[in-house]
Structures are given as C-alpha cells and as structure tokens.
Scaffold this motif. Sequence first.
Motif, mmCIF file in Angstrom:
data_model
loop_
_atom_site.group_PDB
_atom_site.id
_atom_site.type_symbol
_atom_site.label_atom_id
_atom_site.label_comp_id
_atom_site.label_asym_id
_atom_site.label_seq_id
_atom_site.Cartn_x
_atom_site.Cartn_y
_atom_site.Cartn_z
ATOM 1 N N LEU A 178 6.857 0.832 5.739
ATOM 2 C CA LEU A 178 6.008 1.511 4.973
ATOM 3 C C LEU A 178 6.559 3.104 4.966
ATOM 4 N N LYS A 179 6.463 3.754 3.682
ATOM 5 C CA LYS A 179 7.199 4.973 3.632
ATOM 6 C C LYS A 179 6.164 6.047 3.559
ATOM 7 N N LYS A 180 5.172 5.944 2.492
ATOM 8 C CA LYS A 180 4.487 7.213 2.248
ATOM 9 C C LYS A 180 2.915 6.977 2.144
ATOM 10 N N ASN A 181 2.189 8.108 2.865
ATOM 11 C CA ASN A 181 0.702 8.038 2.703
ATOM 12 C C ASN A 181 0.195 8.149 1.403
ATOM 13 N N GLY A 182 -0.683 7.150 1.127
ATOM 14 C CA GLY A 182 -1.283 7.159 -0.422
ATOM 15 C C GLY A 182 -0.798 6.195 -1.188
ATOM 16 N N ASP A 183 0.500 5.446 -0.774
ATOM 17 C CA ASP A 183 1.081 4.703 -1.854
ATOM 18 C C ASP A 183 0.413 3.330 -1.860
ATOM 19 N N ARG A 184 0.363 2.751 -3.111
ATOM 20 C CA ARG A 184 -0.410 1.521 -3.257
ATOM 21 C C ARG A 184 0.306 0.303 -2.577
ATOM 22 N N LEU A 185 -0.530 -0.723 -2.136
ATOM 23 C CA LEU A 185 0.137 -2.042 -1.623
ATOM 24 C C LEU A 185 -0.065 -3.081 -2.463
ATOM 25 N N TYR A 186 0.679 -4.019 -2.902
ATOM 26 C CA TYR A 186 0.403 -5.303 -3.777
ATOM 27 C C TYR A 186 0.930 -6.242 -2.990
ATOM 28 N N LEU A 187 -0.029 -7.341 -3.220
ATOM 29 C CA LEU A 187 0.555 -8.687 -2.814
ATOM 30 C C LEU A 187 0.927 -9.664 -3.923
ATOM 31 N N VAL A 188 2.304 -10.008 -3.672
ATOM 32 C CA VAL A 188 3.052 -10.882 -4.899
ATOM 33 C C VAL A 188 2.823 -12.178 -4.504
ATOM 34 N N GLY A 189 2.461 -13.083 -5.395
ATOM 35 C CA GLY A 189 2.248 -14.516 -5.092
ATOM 36 C C GLY A 189 0.942 -14.958 -4.570
ATOM 37 N N SER A 190 0.684 -16.238 -4.814
ATOM 38 C CA SER A 190 -0.516 -16.661 -4.342
ATOM 39 C C SER A 190 -0.897 -17.166 -3.221
ATOM 40 N N THR A 191 -1.995 -17.066 -2.644
ATOM 41 C CA THR A 191 -2.241 -17.558 -1.217
ATOM 42 C C THR A 191 -3.214 -18.713 -1.245
ATOM 43 N N GLY A 192 -2.633 -19.618 -0.761
ATOM 44 C CA GLY A 192 -3.695 -21.025 -0.637
ATOM 45 C C GLY A 192 -4.142 -21.197 0.761
ATOM 46 N N SER B 184 1.106 -19.572 3.034
ATOM 47 C CA SER B 184 1.829 -20.025 1.764
ATOM 48 C C SER B 184 2.941 -19.279 1.367
ATOM 49 N N SER B 185 4.124 -20.071 0.877
ATOM 50 C CA SER B 185 5.140 -19.607 0.566
ATOM 51 C C SER B 185 5.165 -18.671 -0.762
ATOM 52 N N GLY B 186 6.210 -18.063 -1.167
ATOM 53 C CA GLY B 186 6.333 -17.501 -2.446
ATOM 54 C C GLY B 186 5.618 -16.054 -2.423
ATOM 55 N N ARG B 187 5.516 -15.364 -1.292
ATOM 56 C CA ARG B 187 4.748 -14.149 -1.250
ATOM 57 C C ARG B 187 5.264 -13.068 -0.621
ATOM 58 N N TRP B 188 5.298 -11.820 -1.076
ATOM 59 C CA TRP B 188 5.560 -10.554 -0.384
ATOM 60 C C TRP B 188 4.586 -9.489 -0.502
ATOM 61 N N LEU B 189 4.695 -8.647 0.591
ATOM 62 C CA LEU B 189 3.808 -7.578 0.375
ATOM 63 C C LEU B 189 4.630 -6.093 0.053
ATOM 64 N N VAL B 190 4.297 -5.481 -1.122
ATOM 65 C CA VAL B 190 5.004 -4.602 -1.687
ATOM 66 C C VAL B 190 4.204 -3.020 -1.592
ATOM 67 N N GLU B 191 5.221 -2.168 -1.335
ATOM 68 C CA GLU B 191 4.670 -0.890 -1.319
ATOM 69 C C GLU B 191 5.265 -0.018 -2.794
ATOM 70 N N VAL B 192 4.504 0.331 -3.580
ATOM 71 C CA VAL B 192 5.021 0.835 -4.762
ATOM 72 C C VAL B 192 4.868 2.253 -4.675
ATOM 73 N N HIS B 193 6.250 2.979 -5.273
ATOM 74 C CA HIS B 193 5.881 4.332 -5.407
ATOM 75 C C HIS B 193 4.909 4.863 -6.225
ATOM 76 N N ARG B 194 4.336 5.966 -5.985
ATOM 77 C CA ARG B 194 3.328 6.652 -6.590
ATOM 78 C C ARG B 194 3.867 6.760 -7.951
ATOM 79 N N GLY B 195 3.070 6.659 -9.095
ATOM 80 C CA GLY B 195 3.301 6.982 -10.517
ATOM 81 C C GLY B 195 4.224 5.723 -10.980
ATOM 82 N N ARG B 196 4.564 4.704 -10.238
ATOM 83 C CA ARG B 196 5.582 3.463 -10.686
ATOM 84 C C ARG B 196 4.459 2.436 -10.741
#
Lengths: 777, 277
Positions: free
Chosen positions: A608-622, A710-722
Amino acid sequence: MGDRYVRRPVPFLLHEITILNASDPDLAAVSRDLGLALSVDEMKRIQTHFTERGRNPTDVELQSLGQAWSEHCCYKSSKVFLKEFVFPIQTPDVIDRGDAGVMAFDAEHAYALRIESHNHPSAVVPYGGATTGIGGIIRDVLAMGAQPIALVDPLHFGPLDYPYDKLPRELKHPKYLFGGVVAGIRDYGNRLGIPTVAGCIEFDEGYLGNIVVNVGCVGFAKRSQLQRNRVREVGDVFVLCGGHTGRDGIHGVTFASVDLTKEAVGGWEAGAVQLGDPIMKEPLIHAVIESAQAGLLHGLKDLGGGGLSCVVGELALNGGFGAEVDLERVPLKQTGLAPWEIWVSESQERMMLVVPPENVEKVLRICELYDVPATPIGRVIPEKLCRVRYRGETVLEMDLEFYVSGPEYRRPTKAPSLSIKDAAIPPEPRDLRAVLMKLLKSPNIASKEYVIRQYDHEVRAATVIRPLQGVIGKQAHGDAAVLKPLVDSWRGLAVSVASSGGYTALDPYRGGMNAVEEVCRNLVAVGARPHALSNCLNFGNPEKPERLWSLREAIRGIGAAASALGVAIPSGNVSLYNETAEGPVLPTPAILGVGIVDDIRSCVTSDLKKNGDRLYLVGSTGIDLGGSEYYRLLRIEGGLPPDADLPSSKAAMSGLLRAIAEKDVAACHDLSHGGLAVAASEMALGGDIGARVRIPVSDLRFDVALFSESSGRWLVEVHRGREEQFLRTLAAVPVREIGRVGGTEVVFTRGTKSVRAALPELRRTWSGAIPDLVVVS
Amino acid sequence: MKTSEVRVAVLLIEGTNCEDESVAYFRYLGANAEKVHLKQLTGDAPAELRRRLEDYDILMIPGGFAAGDYIRAGAIFAARMKRRIDRDLVEFVEAGKPVFGVCNGFQVLVELGLLPALGGTMTEMPEAVLAMNDSGHYECRPSFLRQENRGGCAFVRQVPRGRMLRVISAHAEGKIMFPRGIEKRVLKELKRNDQIVFRYVDDRGRYAGYPWCPSGAVDNIAALCNRDGNVFGIQPHPERCFFRYLHPDWTRTGGPEGLGDGSAIFASALSYVAERF
C-alpha cells in the motif's frame, strides 16, 4: 544367473545377455537384475527386435533401452493426455519446443522456459538432490542457446512441526528435508550467479512421504544465437563439453520411474543421486553461450537423465540421421568403468555440442580459455542408427527409431468411487480476529522471507521488481518478479509460480485450472501480460487407475485454462511414481508462468502506498472454501475448491492491465491463500500503513467474505483522482470499492462486527512463524 | 584523458558472476570496458587473447563465488593473482590507478593484502577477514550505507560525505573483522588514515544492528579504501542500484527514471582517472 550373462572375451567388462529364448519370468529377472525398470511386455518387444536381428543384446544396449524407455525419458503414461489437452493449444510467439520452450520476446530476442521435478533424489539426499535439480534445469535452458537469467522453486514438504513420534521410521523429518533443500538451492544457485526470483513453499501432510521439489528456469537470447536440439549434417562432430563422467548418477531415471520404496531409496543413496559442481557449470555456461553467439554450432543438448545414452540418440534422430561414438574418448573421473556405465552415467555439468568439422578447433579454444574440458567423441552418419564402439569393439548398434522412440500407453483411468461431497459450511467462529492471526501464522501463508533472503534474487542486476516488495526493512510478498533483460529497452519479463496440491486432491480438473489461473493472476498483478507457461505435474503411480485419472483431469484443467486465457505451454515435465509405502503424494501441478511487460516503468507492487487512497476488490467472491487455508485451520477435509470462470478472469485481466498501463493503480495483490483478509494484511505490512475494509451486510457471511478463496480476484489501490478512469477501464468487470488506505491498523468491518489488528502485531505474527519453527536460537 | 579513453578491465575466473553487468555499466558511462579472464593477464591464454594489466586504467574485481569460495571467500582468486601478477598489481596501485572490488572482489582485495594495506601497498599476509555473517547464512537484502570518507577516496568524489545510498547486500561472508587484540588500534588507524568509506545505517541514518547491518561487521563497516584512496572494496553491490529502476523501492519512492544511487561510485572512479591521467 550364470549362463544368462555371457562375458565377451575383451579386456574390459562387456556382457551379452541371452534373451532370445528367455521366458517371461526370465525376462522379468533380467529387467530386475540390471535395474532396467522395464515391464515384461517391454522386455518382450526388445526380445522380438533382437530375434529379428538374430543376436542377443549387450548390456550396453539393454541399459540404453532401460533409460530411453523409462517414464522419465519418454513420458509413456502421460503423453497421451498431453497430446489430447495441451499440445493442440495454438498460440502465436512459440519459436521452439525443445529441452526448454522458446518464445518471442521482441523482434530480435527470445526467452526460454522450463520447469521440472527433482522429487525422488531430493527426498533421499535433500541438499544434493536440490543442487542437481537446479543444474539440470539450467542445462535445459542453455541447450536452446539461451543464457539462464532466472530460477524459480516451488517446494512442498510435510508440516515443519510434525511430531517425531508419529513419523514413520523410513521417512525423514520435514524440517530436515526443508533445511537441506533450501541450503542446496541457495548454495548452488547463488554460486552460479543466476537469481532465484520466485517460488512457493507449501506444507501439508500429503507431502510427508513424498516431497515435491520443482525447479524452473528462464533464459534469454538473441534470436540469432538460438540452437536446436538436433544434428544438422552428416559429418557434424559430437563435442562433449564440461564435467568428467563417473559412477555418480547411474540409473537416476530408472529410479525416478518407480515408487520410492525402501529398495529405491537404497539405489539413490548408492549413487543414483548425481554430484553437482557449480564451479564447473558456471564456465560451461560461458563457453556454450560464446560458441552459440559466434555461430559455431549446428546443435546442442544437455546431458541429463540417461546421460550419453539419451543425448546422442535424440540429437541424431531429431536431425534425421544417425550417430557413431567412440566411448573410450569420454574423459572419466575414475578408471574401471564398464562401457555401459559410461554410456548411461548422469554425471553433472555436461553438454553435448554438435559442431561442423571446420569449427571444432574454434570451439575447443573457447572451452580451453574457460578451463572447460571439451572432447570430440563421435560424428553424425547418414544411416539412422546408433553405433557405439569401445576400444574398437562395437558395444551397441541399434536402429534409432526403435531405440529412442519408446513405448506409449493409454493406461486405464478410473474416477475415485467416492465422489467428493461439498462439505457443509460450519457455523461462523465467534473470534474472527483469532482466525486471522492463526492464518497469518500458518506456514503456508506466513512470511517466506527467511528463505527468500537466503537466495540471491538480485545477481545479474536486472531484477526490477523483487519477490519481497514495499518499504525497505518492512517488505512483504509480491505476486511476481520482473526482470529487465536489456539495458537499452524498457521491455520486461515477469516470472511467477503457482501450485495447487490442496485443490487438486479434491478436484483435479479445478486444481489444474486454478494453478494456471493463479499464475496468470500473479503476472497481471505486477502489470505483465501472461504469455507462456511451463507445467510440472507431480503425481503418483500411473499404473494405478485412480492416480492416472487425477493426472488426466489435472492436465485437462490446465489445457482448458491455458487455451481460454490465451497462453502458450511450450514445455513441461511429468513426475510420476511419487509414492511410498505411506501412499501417494498430494497430487500437485506446479506452474511456471512468464509474462511480458511492455514498459517496466508502469509496473506496480503489492505494498500500500498512500494514506487516503481507495481500495477496490476486482472479481466476484463466492463461497469457495474447499481446500482453503480457512478449512485447513478448522480441520474440515471436503468441500469443493474454487471453480474458475475463465472468460470473466480474462476480461478482468485485460481490464487491469490497461488500468496499470495507464498508471491508475498504486498497488495490486492477488487474492489466494487466506483470501481477502490475508491479501489486505500483506499489502498493509509491505506499505507499513493500515487499511480499512468494509464488507456490505447484504453480502456473504463475514468469515466467508474474509477467507473465501474464489479465483479471479485482486485487491487494488487506486491513485487519488484516477478512480473514475479506473472504473471506466474496468466497466465490464465486477469491481467494488471496498475500503481506504490509512491508519496503523488493518480493520475489517461488516455491520456492527469488526476485526482489527495493529501492524506491529500482524508483523510479529506473520514474520515470526517460519523462523520460530526452523531457527535454533 | 577523455572518459571514452578510460580502459577498464573487469577481471574474472571460474565462479565470478557479476562481470557482465559491471562491464555494461562502465560502458554505459562511456568508458572502454571489457571482461578479462585472469589467464589473459598471466600469459596462459592464446597469444591473440593475451592482455597486460598496465594497459588498463581501472581494474575491477566483481562479485561472485570465485573458484567456489570453498576456502575463505576470495582466498583462491587472491592466491592465483598473487602467485602470477603480484608485481603488476603493485605497480598498478602505485601508479595511482583505481582498483575496485565489489562483494567477492572486496574479499579478494582483503585476501591479497591490498586492503586495508596498513603495512604497505600490498601486505604479505591479509590484515583483515570477511567472516561468515552472524546469521550463519547468505543474506540478500537492501542496505543503506552512509558515506563517511573525508575526501581521500577516489570512488566517492561524487558522493558527498554524509549522503546515504541504497545498495544491495548479497553475501554469506561479509563481516569484516580485524586481528583480535589489535582491533581497536587498527580501527583507530583506519579512521586516522581516512580509510573508512561507507558504514551500514538504518533507514533513518543511525548505526544499527541486524538486519540493517546484515553481517555484524565491526563498527558497521561496509567499505574501505587504502591509504591513497585508489584501492576500494565495498561489500554490498552498488551496481545492483545503478539505475533508479533497480532501487528496491522505486515503485513507491522516486520512480524508475534516471541513474540510481550506485552509479556515483562508478562515475567517481571514471572522473578520477579522466582528471588525473
């Protein structure tokens, strides 16, 4: 046995074996006496062949057939399935399928890859077995004319804390095996100067009697220096290059093609394990690469299983010609070797160079500068046969098609009678925080830093993304390493491995599929486009239909995933007979994956890089808990392992790769062992900053959301503003904002429930687990 | 002398294995660098491959496991050099030309007696040893080094005193030690002579123990030079941080573009030669 073995009146040890009129039991006895590991049917095929020629075979000939027709050399039990599910996969960019697969890197360069097993020798002699395992895989890559640039090691052992009093007498303790294997990889790989950049270490009781030690290598070459594993012209000279030949490593392939019984262990200890010498290998690499770069060679192949007996025949037959060898020219470690021993010895650090006569002097001169012994021992002849002389006496003369091609079987397969039932999901444990801490402490999940830092993953100064990622002094696991092979190009190669023993034991089709999908997910996580795989299949005795069924199903899963995800499989290896008196190995496909990075400057790491950045879960959990670390912890044995929705995975992979290339992504980590909770913890540990993750109440049960695999998933931190840009790029993919980076704790909440842990405690638990088990303080 | 005229020999024997990148990076900075096998300097190679040490301006001994390091690290490589080219080496050093040892190369320089060389240009017996790490095994990890030289060392002309550099430690035998009993005296002399060039520090620049100092080296010493400052040995690898994209934390600090922390050591040696010769 007296009159069956007739000594020829020559001043060295040479026998004719009278098999022309032998009965079936006699043939079985010959196979056993000579350690051939051939079946009666195979012996009868040999009998017929020699009856047609009106003579008995020599010991050299029979030994050669024992090598060439072994499971290890000719894949007689597995080839039928590989032909059905893997070989037909059509992908561009495959340049060659030889000792290693060769793939296009850019217009001028190529890379080579292969993975193979070294299970049996490592189980008996862990240090020595691991060293020669590396030696062997490096030679496979070198045999394509490529400079080895990276090593990977998927390792699998029994539990490190397995009680000594429960350990069957004939087995070695996992801690001893682990220590020896890691030290062997360290001492050989580091000395050789090839970085060990990726791996995995799994512990399970299913590896107690049969460890799985796989080793993979990636090489790099200008396309103009690539070599084929074949002769080119009549008159080409066979130049044997590298170490001397001795009695070490006799019958390695035959012992690897039977169960690891007490007898086989004795055989390995008596000399089937070869002795590695990295300081012969290192200059050998220089000499071979320089000869290849100078365009002096017509062909090249390594001496591995079966030694000279395999390499000469295969090189000649692949080129459509024959070979003639004068065996007394082979430089020896000791005197007194019988011709058959010289012919089948698996002594290490040897390569066979096929050199046109006019270049022989030049090749010998290059070898001499590096103090690498090099000796012309034979030449290519027009007839498709192999003729071997020893001090003028012909000791082997066989038709090459018969000799090299080997049998191929469609052995019976049978699905296990008890189909696996989906285990009922247990009630939710009250203390999920305790579950998380226990998972982080599980050796399958805990930090592997203790091992990773003993391997040089930096030598050659081209590792731009390392196996441990994050704040210096605080790094945590990444998903893949990235190498930048050329100083003047930003193009990179990503390297990762995955294995799936736990899943494969429950459902081999899903196990095979998951291993492929996971390795591709790992590559995508750093920003690499999955490009090629090499698979190593570690299974039990193929003569048992249930074991073979599971191999077939795993291959079917691997094939399905690779073709759906569009990745090539230009090489691989099958290791069968991983079976002791205690039972078979946990069936384990291990996959080496290589990806292409167009520009390494856009690579991302897991921290993880930066305070305040949003986290997204890509893919579906079963509800995917079968074979999970969560179920292991709860001691639940059944359940279905995750299925892979390959079209969705593929869409998510291309979306994520676009987002990474567009520089929206600050950090990315794949979700695997331990699910979301472990991935988020590792990302926080590497970045040395906390995270808050919210699970919607409408969603899955808290424990399932946290620990499902579940397969096919990533946890992603996205730069603020992007964020908007990121969501647009992944519009066709299930993506959900799930939390924020910040604080000094990792916090998961669902409604009023929460699980929280401070970073120092997480770090102590996760970092300390493996050292606590193995380091004597 | 122009940088393009500076000739660099990157020396190797069997088991040396950081020669390719070392040659590539000297060339990247414009120097005329090549790999040279020790046999090419001792007259044991065919005539067309023979080289003379005196024809070079910089001698580098790169990292690796020369001859397997099955005795003490660096001992075999050093013994072979000493037996065959000891006079050439002394002349090279006394001419003021830079000698650069990284990792195994540092171990070789110590075994040769070219470092710390308190008792002459090249002492008959080694005056120090690079012993096994306190952890008892190989350690591959990022390190921070602080430049502590007061100006005498040719290899840090472009690294200001007090500057912290990222480098990569990758060794089993990196713990520098001096003879028991005279250890304090040696340290004092090294300081007086301005021979200590880099010391291991933590991420905030403080002297610290394991893992910041990966070996347990005496006084956190990571790099030494001789009294004249032209023989330099460093235990961690500056070439592995030659570009920013090789920094272990470039994805979070500073990005991938440009030269990295380790390049200044190569550049310093080149500028020293370019100005002096």
